[in-house]
Enzyme design. Structure first.
Site, PDB file in Angstrom:
ATOM      1  CG  ASP A  48      12.694 -38.193  18.156  1.00 17.97           C
ATOM      2  OD1 ASP A  48      13.900 -38.442  18.301  1.00 17.97           O
ATOM      3  OD2 ASP A  48      12.204 -37.740  17.097  1.00 17.97           O
TER       4      ASP A  48
ATOM      5  CG  ASP B  91      12.999 -33.089  14.404  1.00 15.74           C
ATOM      6  OD1 ASP B  91      14.126 -32.617  14.168  1.00 15.74           O
ATOM      7  OD2 ASP B  91      12.198 -33.394  13.514  1.00 15.74           O
TER       8      ASP B  91
ATOM      9  CD  GLU C 252      14.455 -30.229  11.674  1.00 19.80           C
ATOM     10  OE1 GLU C 252      14.587 -29.585  10.610  1.00 19.80           O
ATOM     11  OE2 GLU C 252      13.798 -31.273  11.729  1.00 19.80           O
TER      12      GLU C 252
ATOM     13  CE1 TYR D 125      15.662 -36.213   6.724  1.00 16.55           C
ATOM     14  CE2 TYR D 125      15.989 -38.585   6.806  1.00 16.55           C
ATOM     15  CZ  TYR D 125      15.471 -37.426   7.355  1.00 16.55           C
ATOM     16  OH  TYR D 125      14.772 -37.470   8.549  1.00 16.55           O
TER      17      TYR D 125
END
Length: 357
Positions: free
Chosen positions: A121, A123, A125, A199
């Site tokens: 996965d 991630d 950013e 979120y």
């Protein structure tokens, strides 16, 4: 895919991120209510996917504990989440050239094999834009896709050896600029699903209170979980590949103006609270819970101390899961498992609403 893998892929996903630095207590993890666990995080150092500094033994022990949960749920998939807010600084350099992408890919596969995982996965950013002081380039747009293609091909080659299918997924941002500087329509061809971080719509630096993980937003151009989904679909991602993110924590402001029960009022950013603490605050007489029907989101208001808190609770989760099912999304994910209440109120709300007839 085998027949069993096809059946599993069609089941709505419940994906829990588990923060490795908090340790793993298997007695507190309800494995039978999860389809996937994303262990956070691996780092990218000098172009290689690796355990965080000083974390090798801790990560190895934590992974063993997570694997033991398969005795309760044999279908449980365990993935490593690579990057995160703090550890995304090495991605852009790592995938800059064909040679560096090959080196990066091999290290990711070696990490997966080393810990006997079910998938990867990513991630990052963020590709093409700044997160926590990360290096970024215009070329990230193309290189992000090439990275995912390289990893997918390597996972498929590994499958030819082991006979096992491996997952390739990402965490994507819940705001439109991320989609504008990236090509998710091309990226999704190499991904099993995409976890949208729906979120943190507001937070540090926001001087007006608001919801941080609301399903809808009545304000023109306002951010919401539903809008993030629509934006991803518009960017070319099939809706069944999208997984909606849920927050097991809340955000608070202090010195808030006493109008509209503190909602959309000037205030000073305060701090975040895990739901574990928010459940205790809910029971205190100083805090009153309100429900914003337009946004399908709760909030807490302490008029005496002028404290406002935006958060997720079982009612907002029920609304989101209803949206997920009605719109045929892939499922739900959440950050982070350890922040739920002792009674697992939020996880139970996801599970019960997801699988109710």
């Amino acid at each position: 895919m085998t027949e069993s893998e096809t059946v599993f892929s069609e089941k709505k996903k419940i994906i829990g991120y588990v923060a490795g630095w908090k340790g793993v207590d298997t007695a507190r993890i309800h494995a039978e209510k999860l389809t996937h666990i994303n262990y956070a995080f691996a780092n990218v150092i000098e172009g290689l996917v690796t355990e965080g500094e000083g974390r090798l033994e801790q990560d190895r022990e934590n992974m063993k504990k997570l694997h033991s949960l398969k005795s309760k749920n044999p279908d449980l998939k365990i993935l490593i989440s690579i990057g995160g807010w703090t550890w995304s600084k090495g991605f852009s350099d790592a995938v800059l050239t064909e040679e560096s992408r090959k080196k990066f890919t091999n290290s990711a596969i070696n990490y997966l094999i080393r810990h006997d995982l079910d998938g990867l996965d990513f991630d990052w950013e963020y590709p093409g834009m700044e997160g926590d002081g990360n290096i970024f380039r215009v070329e990230d747009r193309e290189n992000f896709v090439l990275m995912l293609k390289s990893v997918r091909e390597a996972l498929d080659s590994l499958q030819e050896v082991t006979g096992k299918y491996y997952l390739n997924t990402i965490a994507s941002a819940g705001f439109k600029k991320y989609l504008e500087v990236n090509d998710l329509g091309a990226a999704q061809n190499y991904l099993d699903f995409i976890n949208i971080m729906t979120y943190d719509f507001v937070g540090p630096g926001t001087d007006t209170t608001a919801h941080h993980t609301n399903l809808f937003n009545p304000k023109e151009g306002g951010r919401s979980a539903a809008q993030a989904v629509y934006d991803h679909v518009e960017a070319g991602v099939p809706i069944e590949k999208l997984v909606m993110g849920l927050a097991f924590y809340g955000k608070s402001w202090k010195n808030v103006e006493d109008e509209n029960n503190g909602l959309y009022q000037p205030g000073e950013w305060n701090r975040t609270f895990p739901f574990l603490q928010l459940k205790e605050l809910e029971s205190q007489k100083e805090f009153e819970r309100f429900w914003d029907d337009e946004s399908q989101a709760p909030f807490l208001w302490n008029r005496l101390d002028r404290v406002f808190i935006s958060y997720e609770d079982p009612e907002s989760i029920a609304a989101k899961v209803k949206f997920i099912k009605e719109n045929k999304l892939g499922g739900a994910m959440f950050w982070e498992y350890n922040e739920d209440s002792e009674d697992r109120d939020l996880l139970n709300a996801i599970f019960e609403n997801m699988y109710n007839p």
